[in-house]
Write an enzyme that holds these catalytic residues in place. Structure first.
Site, PDB file in Angstrom:
ATOM      1  N   ASN A  44      -4.550 -27.690   5.351  1.00  0.00           N
ATOM      2  CA  ASN A  44      -5.389 -28.345   4.316  1.00  0.00           C
ATOM      3  C   ASN A  44      -4.646 -29.608   3.915  1.00  0.00           C
ATOM      4  O   ASN A  44      -3.635 -29.549   3.234  1.00  0.00           O
ATOM      5  CB  ASN A  44      -5.563 -27.382   3.156  1.00  0.00           C
ATOM      6  CG  ASN A  44      -6.491 -27.868   2.061  1.00  0.00           C
ATOM      7  OD1 ASN A  44      -6.302 -27.482   0.921  1.00  0.00           O
ATOM      8  ND2 ASN A  44      -7.477 -28.668   2.373  1.00  0.00           N
ATOM      9  N   CYS A  95      -5.980 -27.701  -7.164  1.00  0.00           N
ATOM     10  CA  CYS A  95      -5.832 -27.670  -5.704  1.00  0.00           C
ATOM     11  C   CYS A  95      -4.521 -26.957  -5.380  1.00  0.00           C
ATOM     12  O   CYS A  95      -3.445 -27.521  -5.601  1.00  0.00           O
ATOM     13  CB  CYS A  95      -5.820 -29.102  -5.173  1.00  0.00           C
ATOM     14  SG  CYS A  95      -5.572 -29.193  -3.399  1.00  0.00           S
ATOM     15  N   CYS A 133      -7.403 -23.022   1.645  1.00  0.00           N
ATOM     16  CA  CYS A 133      -7.697 -23.400   0.261  1.00  0.00           C
ATOM     17  C   CYS A 133      -6.820 -22.514  -0.627  1.00  0.00           C
ATOM     18  O   CYS A 133      -7.002 -21.285  -0.645  1.00  0.00           O
ATOM     19  CB  CYS A 133      -9.177 -23.181  -0.022  1.00  0.00           C
ATOM     20  SG  CYS A 133      -9.662 -23.618  -1.707  1.00  0.00           S
ATOM     21  N   GLY A 134      -5.880 -23.140  -1.318  1.00  0.00           N
ATOM     22  CA  GLY A 134      -4.920 -22.352  -2.100  1.00  0.00           C
ATOM     23  C   GLY A 134      -5.558 -21.695  -3.309  1.00  0.00           C
ATOM     24  O   GLY A 134      -5.359 -20.503  -3.569  1.00  0.00           O
ATOM     25  N   ASN A 142      -3.093 -25.793  -2.455  1.00  0.00           N
ATOM     26  CA  ASN A 142      -2.269 -26.359  -1.373  1.00  0.00           C
ATOM     27  C   ASN A 142      -1.708 -27.705  -1.811  1.00  0.00           C
ATOM     28  O   ASN A 142      -0.554 -28.048  -1.495  1.00  0.00           O
ATOM     29  CB  ASN A 142      -3.103 -26.518  -0.104  1.00  0.00           C
ATOM     30  CG  ASN A 142      -3.451 -25.177   0.517  1.00  0.00           C
ATOM     31  OD1 ASN A 142      -2.605 -24.302   0.615  1.00  0.00           O
ATOM     32  ND2 ASN A 142      -4.694 -25.007   0.906  1.00  0.00           N
ATOM     33  N   HIS A 168     -15.049 -20.787  -7.745  1.00  0.00           N
ATOM     34  CA  HIS A 168     -15.068 -20.104  -6.443  1.00  0.00           C
ATOM     35  C   HIS A 168     -16.121 -19.010  -6.463  1.00  0.00           C
ATOM     36  O   HIS A 168     -16.181 -18.232  -7.423  1.00  0.00           O
ATOM     37  CB  HIS A 168     -13.691 -19.500  -6.134  1.00  0.00           C
ATOM     38  CG  HIS A 168     -12.643 -20.538  -5.894  1.00  0.00           C
ATOM     39  ND1 HIS A 168     -12.360 -21.049  -4.649  1.00  0.00           N
ATOM     40  CD2 HIS A 168     -11.831 -21.212  -6.763  1.00  0.00           C
ATOM     41  CE1 HIS A 168     -11.420 -21.967  -4.759  1.00  0.00           C
ATOM     42  NE2 HIS A 168     -11.081 -22.096  -6.022  1.00  0.00           N
ATOM     43  N   GLU A 179     -15.442 -25.593   1.389  1.00  0.00           N
ATOM     44  CA  GLU A 179     -15.011 -26.180   0.125  1.00  0.00           C
ATOM     45  C   GLU A 179     -16.043 -27.138  -0.458  1.00  0.00           C
ATOM     46  O   GLU A 179     -16.661 -27.925   0.275  1.00  0.00           O
ATOM     47  CB  GLU A 179     -13.695 -26.958   0.316  1.00  0.00           C
ATOM     48  CG  GLU A 179     -12.480 -26.091   0.387  1.00  0.00           C
ATOM     49  CD  GLU A 179     -11.212 -26.886   0.147  1.00  0.00           C
ATOM     50  OE1 GLU A 179     -11.256 -27.833  -0.660  1.00  0.00           O
ATOM     51  OE2 GLU A 179     -10.193 -26.556   0.780  1.00  0.00           O
ATOM     52  N   ARG A 180     -16.195 -27.080  -1.763  1.00  0.00           N
ATOM     53  CA  ARG A 180     -16.976 -28.077  -2.486  1.00  0.00           C
ATOM     54  C   ARG A 180     -16.381 -29.444  -2.178  1.00  0.00           C
ATOM     55  O   ARG A 180     -15.175 -29.614  -2.279  1.00  0.00           O
ATOM     56  CB  ARG A 180     -16.902 -27.790  -3.982  1.00  0.00           C
ATOM     57  CG  ARG A 180     -17.577 -28.799  -4.868  1.00  0.00           C
ATOM     58  CD  ARG A 180     -17.490 -28.454  -6.320  1.00  0.00           C
ATOM     59  NE  ARG A 180     -16.119 -28.406  -6.818  1.00  0.00           N
ATOM     60  CZ  ARG A 180     -15.815 -28.269  -8.106  1.00  0.00           C
ATOM     61  NH1 ARG A 180     -16.766 -28.133  -9.005  1.00  0.00           N
ATOM     62  NH2 ARG A 180     -14.554 -28.241  -8.500  1.00  0.00           N
ATOM     63  N   GLY A 228      -8.607 -21.032  -3.493  1.00  0.00           N
ATOM     64  CA  GLY A 228      -9.521 -20.048  -2.916  1.00  0.00           C
ATOM     65  C   GLY A 228      -8.806 -18.756  -2.560  1.00  0.00           C
ATOM     66  O   GLY A 228      -9.339 -17.657  -2.760  1.00  0.00           O
ATOM     67  N   ASN A 249     -11.875 -34.829  -3.492  1.00  0.00           N
ATOM     68  CA  ASN A 249     -12.331 -34.281  -2.214  1.00  0.00           C
ATOM     69  C   ASN A 249     -12.723 -35.397  -1.263  1.00  0.00           C
ATOM     70  O   ASN A 249     -12.802 -36.567  -1.654  1.00  0.00           O
ATOM     71  CB  ASN A 249     -13.552 -33.371  -2.453  1.00  0.00           C
ATOM     72  CG  ASN A 249     -13.188 -32.115  -3.216  1.00  0.00           C
ATOM     73  OD1 ASN A 249     -12.234 -31.433  -2.873  1.00  0.00           O
ATOM     74  ND2 ASN A 249     -13.929 -31.833  -4.283  1.00  0.00           N
TER      75      ASN A 249
HETATM   76  N1  LIG Z   1      -8.210 -27.152  -0.981  1.00  0.00           N
HETATM   77  C1  LIG Z   1      -7.909 -26.994  -2.384  1.00  0.00           C
HETATM   78  C2  LIG Z   1      -9.121 -26.812  -3.220  1.00  0.00           C
HETATM   79  C3  LIG Z   1      -9.725 -28.081  -3.505  1.00  0.00           C
HETATM   80  C4  LIG Z   1     -10.757 -27.836  -4.503  1.00  0.00           C
HETATM   81  C5  LIG Z   1     -11.992 -28.638  -4.271  1.00  0.00           C
HETATM   82  N2  LIG Z   1     -12.623 -28.363  -2.993  1.00  0.00           N
HETATM   83  C6  LIG Z   1     -12.972 -28.370  -5.399  1.00  0.00           C
HETATM   84  O1  LIG Z   1     -12.725 -27.406  -6.169  1.00  0.00           O
HETATM   85  O2  LIG Z   1     -13.910 -29.108  -5.489  1.00  0.00           O
HETATM   86  C7  LIG Z   1      -6.937 -25.873  -2.641  1.00  0.00           C
HETATM   87  O3  LIG Z   1      -6.023 -25.717  -1.842  1.00  0.00           O
HETATM   88  O4  LIG Z   1      -7.080 -25.186  -3.674  1.00  0.00           O
END
Ligand SMILES: N[C@H](CCC[C@H](N)C(=O)O)C(=O)O
Length: 287
Positions: free
Chosen positions: A15, A77, A228-229, A79, A169, A219-220, A231, A68
């Site tokens: 990521n 986020c 996705c950390g 990661n 999530h 991912e959004r 996530g 994003n």
């Molecule tokens: N990849 C990220 C999440 C990004 C979050 C983003 N996609 C949102 O919440 O809109 C992670 O490692 O948590």
């Protein structure tokens, strides 16, 4: 406006984001959402899942902001936090191995684990998971949780568990992680649906055993990513609140890009996430 923008590309389990150190460098940038889209573009930019800014903070040792691929700003986020922690330690932006990071989703505490002078892993205390519909946000009674809540999408019945780690999530449990409706439910829920008015990161989880789960994510704002950390944290929380797993024991979340270790600590009610952070390259982007 500056024309030469120094950047660092880093990834957490694949990521990957473009990191701009606005603590060391004093450059002015185009509007962040547009610049994030430009940097993330594989053809005309550098190529990434988005852009992450390191900024000074009034309330913590440093501040992280994340955008994003589509330019939308997220409040957290996982990661990215591990990579920000590695970058900050490697570049002496912090003076200790344990320090705080301000995010729009709240304050977190990171600890870098150094092995032979290299940051090998990072543990981030991600704070408390939020489970009320009003905290996700998710349609319905704001004081209720959505745990295996029945919903119908495109004529099919599903059960969703909603968790916020500062960002929303939507977690669906599946029998086989190779057989998920990620390509239908992902785009349907990620970027705006009446069920999730601010969108959601759409995750699918397969139980392997009480301490091991496979997880995939749409991912959004970025689509399918390697990992996705936040996530992974949400997946572990969903597993525990649906009695597939337990608090206070390490849970391994197997993502497409690799594994993260998650613990939900009873005594603090905090989620601890441990995993790698890797520097891919540094360079100069020409505006
Ligand atoms: N990849 C990220 C999440 C990004 C979050 C983003 N996609 C949102 O919440 O809109 C992670 O490692 O948590």
């Amino acid at each position: 406006m500056n024309h030469c923008i120094p950047f660092t590309k880093m990834h957490g389990l694949g990521n990957n984001y473009i990191y701009l150190d606005m603590i060391t460098n004093t450059y002015t940038l185009p509007p962040y959402p547009q610049f994030a889209q430009r940097l993330a573009d594989q053809s005309r930019g550098i190529g990434s899942d988005g852009m992450i800014l390191l900024l000074p903070s009034e309330t913590a040792d440093i501040q992280m902001r994340i955008f994003n691929k589509d330019g939308s700003e997220a409040k957290n986020c996982g990661n990215g936090l591990r990579c920000v922690a590695k970058y900050a330690f490697d570049n002496q932006l912090v003076s200790a191995a344990r320090f705080t990071i301000e995010t729009l989703g709240g304050l977190v505490e990171a600890e870098v684990i150094v092995d032979e002078n290299e940051v090998s892993e990072v543990t981030v205390d991600m704070g408390e998971p939020r489970l009320l519909r009003g905290q996700i946000p998710m349609q319905g009674n704001p004081t209720e949780q959505a745990i295996q809540a029945p919903i119908q999408l495109k004529g099919t019945d599903y059960q969703v568990t909603a968790v916020s780690m500062g960002n929303p999530h939507a977690i669906f449990f599946v029998e086989d992680i190779q057989e998920t409706p990620i390509h239908t439910l992902g785009p349907l829920l990620a970027d705006g649906h009446e069920l999730f008015p601010e969108g959601a990161n759409v995750g699918f989880v397969e139980s392997i055993n009480e301490q091991s789960f496979a997880y995939r994510v749409w991912e959004r704002g970025s689509g399918i990513t390697q990992a996705c950390g936040t996530g992974a944290c949400a997946a572990a929380v969903a597993a525990i609140v649906t009695e597939r797993g337990s608090k206070d024991v390490p849970i391994t979340i197997h993502l497409a890009g690799g594994d993260l270790t998650i613990v939900w600590e009873s005594k603090t009610n905090h989620i601890l996430m441990t995993g790698p952070a890797v520097t891919i390259c540094t360079g100069t982007f020409y505006l």
